[in-house]
Design a protein around this motif. Structure first.
Motif, PDB file in Angstrom:
ATOM      1  N   THR A  91       0.804  -1.227   0.000  1.00 27.88           N
ATOM      2  CA  THR A  91       0.000   0.000   0.000  1.00 27.88           C
ATOM      3  C   THR A  91       0.833   1.270   0.000  1.00 27.88           C
ATOM      4  O   THR A  91       0.315   2.357  -0.278  1.00 27.88           O
ATOM      5  N   GLY A  92       2.126   1.159   0.358  1.00 24.08           N
ATOM      6  CA  GLY A  92       2.971   2.336   0.444  1.00 24.08           C
ATOM      7  C   GLY A  92       2.718   3.173   1.676  1.00 24.08           C
ATOM      8  O   GLY A  92       3.171   4.320   1.766  1.00 24.08           O
ATOM      9  N   ARG A  93       1.993   2.604   2.658  1.00 26.72           N
ATOM     10  CA  ARG A  93       1.653   3.352   3.869  1.00 26.72           C
ATOM     11  C   ARG A  93       2.661   3.107   4.984  1.00 26.72           C
ATOM     12  O   ARG A  93       3.248   2.032   5.089  1.00 26.72           O
ATOM     13  N   CYS A  94       2.830   4.129   5.832  1.00 24.07           N
ATOM     14  CA  CYS A  94       3.590   3.952   7.068  1.00 24.07           C
ATOM     15  C   CYS A  94       2.639   3.372   8.095  1.00 24.07           C
ATOM     16  O   CYS A  94       1.662   4.024   8.492  1.00 24.07           O
ATOM     17  N   LEU A  95       2.909   2.147   8.535  1.00 22.38           N
ATOM     18  CA  LEU A  95       2.023   1.471   9.475  1.00 22.38           C
ATOM     19  C   LEU A  95       2.288   1.889  10.917  1.00 22.38           C
ATOM     20  O   LEU A  95       1.363   2.088  11.705  1.00 22.38           O
ATOM     21  N   ILE A  96       3.582   2.008  11.269  1.00 21.42           N
ATOM     22  CA  ILE A  96       3.954   2.326  12.647  1.00 21.42           C
ATOM     23  C   ILE A  96       5.152   3.278  12.629  1.00 21.42           C
ATOM     24  O   ILE A  96       6.092   3.096  11.848  1.00 21.42           O
ATOM     25  N   ALA A  97       5.107   4.298  13.482  1.00 22.09           N
ATOM     26  CA  ALA A  97       6.259   5.177  13.705  1.00 22.09           C
ATOM     27  C   ALA A  97       6.768   4.945  15.117  1.00 22.09           C
ATOM     28  O   ALA A  97       6.004   5.050  16.083  1.00 22.09           O
ATOM     29  N   TYR A  98       8.029   4.591  15.229  1.00 30.71           N
ATOM     30  CA  TYR A  98       8.653   4.338  16.537  1.00 30.71           C
ATOM     31  C   TYR A  98       9.362   5.629  16.959  1.00 30.71           C
ATOM     32  O   TYR A  98      10.383   6.009  16.379  1.00 30.71           O
ATOM     33  N   THR A  99       8.800   6.306  17.948  1.00 30.94           N
ATOM     34  CA  THR A  99       9.255   7.646  18.317  1.00 30.94           C
ATOM     35  C   THR A  99       9.941   7.661  19.686  1.00 30.94           C
ATOM     36  O   THR A  99      10.037   6.641  20.358  1.00 30.94           O
ATOM     37  N   ASP A 100      10.385   8.854  20.078  1.00 27.20           N
ATOM     38  CA  ASP A 100      11.061   9.075  21.362  1.00 27.20           C
ATOM     39  C   ASP A 100      12.378   8.326  21.453  1.00 27.20           C
ATOM     40  O   ASP A 100      12.803   7.915  22.534  1.00 27.20           O
ATOM     41  N   ALA A 101      13.045   8.171  20.306  1.00 27.57           N
ATOM     42  CA  ALA A 101      14.347   7.488  20.326  1.00 27.57           C
ATOM     43  C   ALA A 101      15.456   8.407  20.780  1.00 27.57           C
ATOM     44  O   ALA A 101      16.505   7.955  21.226  1.00 27.57           O
ATOM     45  N   SER A 102      15.254   9.713  20.670  1.00 27.48           N
ATOM     46  CA  SER A 102      16.315  10.658  20.993  1.00 27.48           C
ATOM     47  C   SER A 102      15.860  11.657  22.035  1.00 27.48           C
ATOM     48  O   SER A 102      14.720  12.112  22.015  1.00 27.48           O
ATOM     49  N   SER A 103      16.766  11.991  22.931  1.00 29.89           N
ATOM     50  CA  SER A 103      16.461  12.976  23.958  1.00 29.89           C
ATOM     51  C   SER A 103      16.651  14.405  23.457  1.00 29.89           C
ATOM     52  O   SER A 103      16.321  15.361  24.147  1.00 29.89           O
ATOM     53  N   VAL A 104      17.190  14.560  22.241  1.00 28.57           N
ATOM     54  CA  VAL A 104      17.444  15.900  21.704  1.00 28.57           C
ATOM     55  C   VAL A 104      16.718  16.138  20.382  1.00 28.57           C
ATOM     56  O   VAL A 104      16.929  17.149  19.736  1.00 28.57           O
ATOM     57  N   GLY A 105      15.837  15.229  19.984  1.00 31.05           N
ATOM     58  CA  GLY A 105      15.128  15.402  18.721  1.00 31.05           C
ATOM     59  C   GLY A 105      15.973  14.982  17.539  1.00 31.05           C
ATOM     60  O   GLY A 105      16.537  13.894  17.526  1.00 31.05           O
ATOM     61  N   ARG A 106      16.074  15.848  16.537  1.00 34.80           N
ATOM     62  CA  ARG A 106      16.810  15.537  15.313  1.00 34.80           C
ATOM     63  C   ARG A 106      18.284  15.250  15.621  1.00 34.80           C
ATOM     64  O   ARG A 106      18.936  15.986  16.346  1.00 34.80           O
ATOM     65  N   GLN A 107      18.794  14.165  15.031  1.00 32.83           N
ATOM     66  CA  GLN A 107      20.174  13.767  15.299  1.00 32.83           C
ATOM     67  C   GLN A 107      21.135  14.344  14.272  1.00 32.83           C
ATOM     68  O   GLN A 107      20.725  14.781  13.192  1.00 32.83           O
ATOM     69  N   GLU A 108      22.407  14.342  14.621  1.00 33.15           N
ATOM     70  CA  GLU A 108      23.454  14.877  13.737  1.00 33.15           C
ATOM     71  C   GLU A 108      24.000  13.832  12.789  1.00 33.15           C
ATOM     72  O   GLU A 108      24.292  14.100  11.632  1.00 33.15           O
ATOM     73  N   HIS A 109      24.186  12.597  13.295  1.00 36.00           N
ATOM     74  CA  HIS A 109      24.842  11.545  12.523  1.00 36.00           C
ATOM     75  C   HIS A 109      23.837  10.471  12.105  1.00 36.00           C
ATOM     76  O   HIS A 109      22.867  10.202  12.806  1.00 36.00           O
ATOM     77  N   SER A 110      24.113   9.870  10.961  1.00 40.61           N
ATOM     78  CA  SER A 110      23.245   8.790  10.487  1.00 40.61           C
ATOM     79  C   SER A 110      23.426   7.550  11.349  1.00 40.61           C
ATOM     80  O   SER A 110      24.511   7.299  11.885  1.00 40.61           O
ATOM     81  N   ALA A 111      22.359   6.787  11.517  1.00 42.30           N
ATOM     82  CA  ALA A 111      22.398   5.548  12.285  1.00 42.30           C
ATOM     83  C   ALA A 111      21.392   4.576  11.690  1.00 42.30           C
ATOM     84  O   ALA A 111      20.412   4.990  11.059  1.00 42.30           O
ATOM     85  N   HIS A 112      21.627   3.284  11.911  1.00 42.38           N
ATOM     86  CA  HIS A 112      20.790   2.250  11.307  1.00 42.38           C
ATOM     87  C   HIS A 112      19.848   1.625  12.335  1.00 42.38           C
ATOM     88  O   HIS A 112      20.229   1.389  13.479  1.00 42.38           O
ATOM     89  N   ALA A 113      18.627   1.367  11.906  1.00 37.76           N
ATOM     90  CA  ALA A 113      17.656   0.638  12.721  1.00 37.76           C
ATOM     91  C   ALA A 113      17.688  -0.833  12.316  1.00 37.76           C
ATOM     92  O   ALA A 113      18.081  -1.178  11.194  1.00 37.76           O
ATOM     93  N   MET A 114      17.262  -1.703  13.229  1.00 32.30           N
ATOM     94  CA  MET A 114      17.262  -3.137  12.917  1.00 32.30           C
ATOM     95  C   MET A 114      16.148  -3.856  13.674  1.00 32.30           C
ATOM     96  O   MET A 114      15.604  -3.349  14.661  1.00 32.30           O
ATOM     97  N   PHE A 115      15.804  -5.033  13.185  1.00 35.65           N
ATOM     98  CA  PHE A 115      14.900  -5.946  13.879  1.00 35.65           C
ATOM     99  C   PHE A 115      15.720  -6.870  14.776  1.00 35.65           C
ATOM    100  O   PHE A 115      16.881  -7.161  14.483  1.00 35.65           O
ATOM    101  N   SER A 116      15.085  -7.353  15.847  1.00 37.88           N
ATOM    102  CA  SER A 116      15.679  -8.467  16.586  1.00 37.88           C
ATOM    103  C   SER A 116      15.538  -9.729  15.737  1.00 37.88           C
ATOM    104  O   SER A 116      14.844  -9.726  14.717  1.00 37.88           O
ATOM    105  N   HIS A 117      16.177 -10.817  16.163  1.00 44.17           N
ATOM    106  CA  HIS A 117      16.168 -12.038  15.340  1.00 44.17           C
ATOM    107  C   HIS A 117      14.774 -12.634  15.196  1.00 44.17           C
ATOM    108  O   HIS A 117      14.484 -13.325  14.220  1.00 44.17           O
ATOM    109  N   THR A 118      13.882 -12.356  16.144  1.00 43.35           N
ATOM    110  CA  THR A 118      12.496 -12.848  16.056  1.00 43.35           C
ATOM    111  C   THR A 118      11.569 -11.829  15.400  1.00 43.35           C
ATOM    112  O   THR A 118      10.404 -12.128  15.150  1.00 43.35           O
ATOM    113  N   GLU A 119      12.080 -10.631  15.157  1.00 45.87           N
ATOM    114  CA  GLU A 119      11.320  -9.496  14.654  1.00 45.87           C
ATOM    115  C   GLU A 119      10.234  -9.050  15.635  1.00 45.87           C
ATOM    116  O   GLU A 119       9.287  -8.365  15.252  1.00 45.87           O
ATOM    117  N   ASP A 120      10.392  -9.420  16.901  1.00 50.67           N
ATOM    118  CA  ASP A 120       9.466  -8.953  17.930  1.00 50.67           C
ATOM    119  C   ASP A 120       9.803  -7.537  18.380  1.00 50.67           C
ATOM    120  O   ASP A 120       8.950  -6.838  18.945  1.00 50.67           O
TER     121      ASP A 120
END
Length: 208
Positions: free
Chosen positions: A115-144
């Protein structure tokens, strides 16, 4: 870079806007012949799906593109995925139906390909909002769980993948931004790589 599951092909991104596909056996390079289908900015990430029928790329232009492996053409574009911020990483779910992306807006998103839709946004990852450096997100091995580093505290932020409930932060012990993480596909273990010139290996020990 992303290696094709067969081991015969390699998808490569550079500081340019063009995704390059290489035949590892012949070293021949293939690119999409239509300039209008390419990204408009430098590339940041590329990943094959598990079945290798398609490949996803991310760019500083804020878009995610899906490429057909056979024709090499762009078959789908997600525009301004992180409100125009640079898209730092893309990763397919195991069943190939979803893409996990992270951006410089410090938000991780789960996209549904059909569908091209964003199903879930995972927020509050940063205590300062927008970050300076790029970083990668990942799933756990079970994708839980979905996992992403907090740049300000160099801690690991994790959410329940289904309801986006954030778990307690885990200190990663690095002295610089964590730029890349890779999780084991079959066990509770992962590696973090940081600007402090160190890589650290993490695993969950079973307590009996």
């Amino acid at each position: 870079m992303s290696i094709h599951p067969s081991g015969d092909f390699l998808a490569v991104t550079t500081e340019g806007p063009v995704v390059r596909f290489y035949d590892i056996n012949t070293c021949q390079c293939y690119v999409c012949p239509y300039p209008r289908e390419h990204h408009a900015g430098p590339l940041t990430s590329v990943r094959y799906s598990a079945d290798a029928r398609v490949c996803a790329s991310a760019s500083k232009d804020g878009d995610i593109k899906i490429w057909d492996r056979v024709s090499g053409r762009c078959v789908q574009t997600f525009t301004k995925c992180h409100d125009g911020a640079e898209v730092c990483s893309v990763l397919y779910s195991r069943n190939g139906k979803y893409i996990l992306s992270s951006g410089l807006d410090s938000i991780v998103k789960l996209w549904e390909l059909s569908t091209g839709r964003c199903l879930i946004a995972y927020t509050d990852a940063s205590s300062v909002g927008r970050q300076e450096h790029s970083a990668h997100a990942m799933f756990s091995h079970t994708e839980d769980f979905v996992m992403f580093p907090d740049e300000a505290t160099t801690s690991l932020c994790a959410w329940d993948a289904r309801n986006a409930q954030r778990k307690n932060l885990l200190s990663l012990g690095h002295n610089g931004p964590v730029r890349h993480m890779v999780h084991s596909p079959c066990s509770p273990a992962f590696i973090t790589c940081s600007d402090d010139y160190r890589a650290r290996f993490w695993y969950r020990r079973n307590v009996h």
